[in-house]
Design a protein around this motif. Structure first.
Motif, short mmCIF file in Angstrom:
data_model
loop_
_atom_site.label_atom_id
_atom_site.label_comp_id
_atom_site.label_asym_id
_atom_site.label_seq_id
_atom_site.Cartn_x
_atom_site.Cartn_y
_atom_site.Cartn_z
N ILE A 265 0.94 -1.37 0.24
CA ILE A 265 0.54 0.37 -0.21
C ILE A 265 0.88 1.21 -0.03
CG2 ILE A 265 -0.13 0.23 2.64
CD1 ILE A 265 -2.97 0.54 0.27
N ASN A 266 1.59 1.26 0.18
CA ASN A 266 3.10 2.48 0.87
C ASN A 266 4.22 2.38 -0.53
OD1 ASN A 266 1.97 3.03 2.99
ND2 ASN A 266 3.47 1.53 4.25
N LYS A 267 3.89 1.21 -1.82
CA LYS A 267 4.31 1.08 -2.72
C LYS A 267 3.99 1.00 -4.36
CE LYS A 267 8.79 0.08 -0.01
NZ LYS A 267 10.10 -1.22 -0.28
N LEU A 268 2.76 1.71 -4.52
CA LEU A 268 1.59 1.51 -5.29
C LEU A 268 2.58 2.08 -6.69
CD1 LEU A 268 -1.49 1.98 -3.36
CD2 LEU A 268 -0.53 -0.09 -3.77
N PRO A 269 2.46 1.21 -7.20
CA PRO A 269 2.43 1.73 -8.91
C PRO A 269 1.86 3.04 -9.56
CG PRO A 269 2.01 -0.44 -9.57
CD PRO A 269 1.33 -0.35 -7.58
N ALA A 270 2.84 4.41 -10.11
CA ALA A 270 2.76 5.34 -10.21
C ALA A 270 1.21 5.25 -11.01
CB ALA A 270 3.69 6.47 -10.32
N PHE A 271 0.43 6.69 -10.71
CA PHE A 271 -1.04 6.59 -12.16
C PHE A 271 -0.33 6.66 -13.33
CE2 PHE A 271 -4.93 8.87 -13.87
CZ PHE A 271 -5.40 8.18 -13.83
N GLY A 272 -0.82 5.97 -14.15
CA GLY A 272 0.16 5.69 -15.33
C GLY A 272 1.08 6.34 -15.80
N SER A 273 1.75 5.66 -14.68
CA SER A 273 3.79 5.85 -15.09
C SER A 273 4.17 5.18 -16.16
CB SER A 273 4.04 4.86 -13.97
OG SER A 273 4.03 3.70 -13.80
N LYS A 274 4.60 5.90 -16.42
CA LYS A 274 5.62 5.45 -17.77
C LYS A 274 6.16 3.90 -17.82
CE LYS A 274 9.84 6.67 -21.55
NZ LYS A 274 9.95 8.16 -21.92
N GLU A 275 6.39 3.76 -16.83
CA GLU A 275 7.38 2.61 -16.36
C GLU A 275 6.54 0.87 -16.68
OE1 GLU A 275 7.29 5.02 -14.55
OE2 GLU A 275 7.30 4.45 -12.24
N GLY A 276 5.33 1.45 -16.20
CA GLY A 276 4.31 0.37 -16.47
C GLY A 276 3.46 0.38 -17.05
N SER A 277 4.04 1.51 -18.27
CA SER A 277 2.76 1.58 -19.34
C SER A 277 1.64 1.57 -19.16
CB SER A 277 3.25 0.57 -20.48
OG SER A 277 5.02 0.15 -21.22
N CYS A 278 1.52 2.10 -18.59
CA CYS A 278 -0.19 2.35 -17.55
C CYS A 278 -1.27 3.42 -18.66
CB CYS A 278 -0.23 2.50 -16.31
SG CYS A 278 0.58 0.99 -15.02
N THR A 279 -1.44 3.51 -19.36
CA THR A 279 -2.37 4.23 -20.95
C THR A 279 -2.48 3.40 -21.30
OG1 THR A 279 -0.01 4.44 -22.23
CG2 THR A 279 -0.11 6.18 -20.45
#
Length: 582
Positions: A208-222
């Protein structure tokens, strides 16, 4: 190894969106809607507001973490054994609220008179805070009172029923807190020792304290360069847990010993117990998101064999894994074998696995005319239910996207989606009866779990639905000229008290049908533990066969329809109550 979520190209998504539009349009124009001759028109009425079901499901508008999209179980429980169904709804939470202690994990409504419900959560002692996901009900200590297991992110809770809808939190004493990100749970007596055991499906491994960043580039969350939440791909999967009931109020975690430990981790969503091969022993199916599903065959010695791939239930009819969410079991075609319905992600048809016996299962969603109408939507709660009491199982499906941001992407779908109701055509196919039932007039929402039960004891099945960001929906079945029906409440003596795993076979006229008592199904939800059978025009049941988990078989003959029967293992009919007039 942590897997990255691939970027979804504009062309790819545009093609998907265009295909979805074409398929949806062709569905509306050409989907078979033929109902059996003289079939009554199904009608539903949403009475949630007037019934007092007012507590909203807690979430956040933007759903910037995957945790904020998944919660959504509901359930039925008769918490004081007064013969009327009470209601459970999971509350959810948010990242910020959870970090500050979380929210009450579940709400309990007691059914009073005239379809009025009263929030008794705090008075009942259901005070554990956290982040609720799902519910499953059984009598784990065989004291005659139904107990509640609530799954969640960061830890689960077991509430022991003390009587009169008062509960005690026995989670730590029982050893079933679990931890991690639990999704669905299901009770079943896998070793037939008279005590129900508990399987818990877990989803993703998150801090909960290290959640992937919203829309993060490294996670390709787009999606089309629009930021969305990250996961499940790109986030490590979680392992499942299996708790053996010792019979003394405590449980032992035996997933590895039993052969259901899933050491590589999977995106577990909803388990269900069913005797798919009719050998008298409960087997286990687990619906998994973004990966193959699991089917574990019970070897009768405390262990299971993984038959997922060879059974045909691991993947769809094209050999592809899907984003499976919810699941139910039922004999939709009256061939004496339990089939599976598996809800899936957007741009994937719902999966209807027909049980072929020794040759395994076959995905027949296309042949059953379910593929096209279900293809565009993100599908969650589901149930095989006979809504018209004609003796054939219909389907109700709850839909709703996970990304609110999808509304800004042309052709990609909508966050708020419709409910869908499919009538059984008695020929291996289903017809879309959503408009006929009036469900198309309900507001579009993002929905999750569905629970099924006879709320007003009139012999017709009703539905409770979780709506993200709002209070639940309670659909009362108002179908006129529905067929006759019967409800069976089973109480075990040698078997577990709630008779989880018991099978009832009803023969009436030229129709034979069966079902099993289950503690957990649909999506993170709990159905009425009483078994319902529609009987069409038949007023007298020829035979009722009860196969108890203990192995004992009992047969009753010439029972009148339109009653609620209570059977006690080894002691016959304890109570016979007529349906209420509506």
């Amino acid at each position: 190894m942590q897997q990255k979520l691939p970027y979804i190209s504009f062309a790819f998504l545009r093609i998907l969106g265009f295909a979805a539009v074409l398929i949806f349009a062709s569905t509306l124009c050409g989907q078979a809607k033929t109902a059996p001759a003289n079939a009554p028109k199904i009608r539903f009425e949403d009475v949630a507001a007037s019934a007092g079901l007012t507590v909203p499901h807690i979430s956040t508008p933007n759903k910037e973490s995957i945790i904020e999209s998944m919660s959504g179980g509901v359930g039925f429980i008769d918490c004081d054994n007064d013969g009327k169904l009470d209601i459970l709804t999971v509350n959810g939470s948010s990242v910020d609220r959870y970090r500050q202690g979380g929210d009450l994990m579940v709400t309990l409504y007691h059914q009073d008179a005239d379809l009025k419900f009263r929030d008794i959560t705090l008075a009942a002692g259901l005070t554990r805070k956290g982040w609720g996901m799902g519910v499953a009900v059984a009598d784990y200590d065989n004291d005659g009172l139904p107990d509640i297991y609530v799954t969640g992110f960061g830890g689960n809770v077991l509430y022991h029923n003390l009587g009169n809808c008062k509960f005690e939190d026995v989670t730590d004493k029982a050893g079933v807190r679990a931890g991690g990100f639990s999704a669905g749970a299901a009770w079943g007596d896998y070793d037939k020792d008279g005590y129900v055991d508990l399987f818990v499906a877990r989803y993703v491994d998150l801090d909960i304290n290290k959640l992937p960043a919203f829309g993060s580039k490294e996670g390709s969350c787009t999606i089309l360069q629009v930021k969305v939440q990250c996961g499940p791909m790109g986030v490590p999967a979680e392992t499942n847990l299996f708790y053996h009931n010792r019979g003394d109020g405590t449980f032992e975690e035996v997933s590895k010993k039993a052969g259901v430990d899933d050491p590589q981790g999977a995106y577990g969503m909803q388990p269900i117990w069913l005797d798919y091969d009719n050998d008298g022993w409960p087997d286990l199916y687990v619906a998994n998101d973004i990966g193959t599903n699991f089917l574990y065959h019970n070897k009768h010695n405390g262990t299971f064999e993984d038959v997922s791939l060879i059974s045909g239930t691991a993947v769809d009819e094209f050999g592809k894994s899907q984003g499976s969410m919810g699941v139910d079991a039922g004999d939709f075609n009256h061939d004496g074998k339990l089939d599976l319905i598996d809800t899936t992600y957007a741009f994937q048809p719902i999966a209807l696995y027909e049980n072929q016996g020794l040759s395994g299962f076959t995905d027949v969603s296309s042949q059953a005319k379910l593929a096209q109408p279900t293809y565009p939507f993100v599908k969650w709660g589901v149930g095989f239910v006979d809504m018209s009491n004609d003796g054939w199982l219909d389907l109700l499906v709850a839909n709703g996207h996970v990304y609110p941001q999808i509304d800004s992407v042309a052709g990609a779908g909508s966050y708020r989606e419709p409910l869908q109701f499919f009538r059984n055509n008695h020929d291996g196919t289903f017809g879309d009866a959503t408009a006929e039932s009036g469900l198309n007039k309900l507001p579009l929402l993002s929905r999750r779990g569905i629970a099924f039960g006879d709320v007003n004891n009139d012999g017709k099945i009703d539905a409770l639905i979780l709506n993200v960001d709002g209070p639940p929906t309670l659909l009362i079945n108002r179908t006129q000229n529905a067929g006759h029906a019967v409800l069976f409440h089973l109480i075990g003596t040698q078997s577990n008290k709630a008779a989880i795993g018991a099978r009832v076979t009803v023969t009436a006229g030229d129709l034979s049908q069966f079902n099993e008592v289950r503690g957990g199904a649909s999506y993170l939800s709990q159905n009425d533990l009483r078994l319902h059978f529609g009987l069409a025009a038949t007023t007298v049941i020829d035979t009722v066969q009860i196969d108890w988990p203990s192995g004992k078989r009992e047969i009753y003959k010439q029972l009148p329809a339109d009653f609620i029967y209570t059977f006690v293992e080894g002691n016959g009919i304890r109570e016979k109550v007529p349906f209420t007039a509506q």
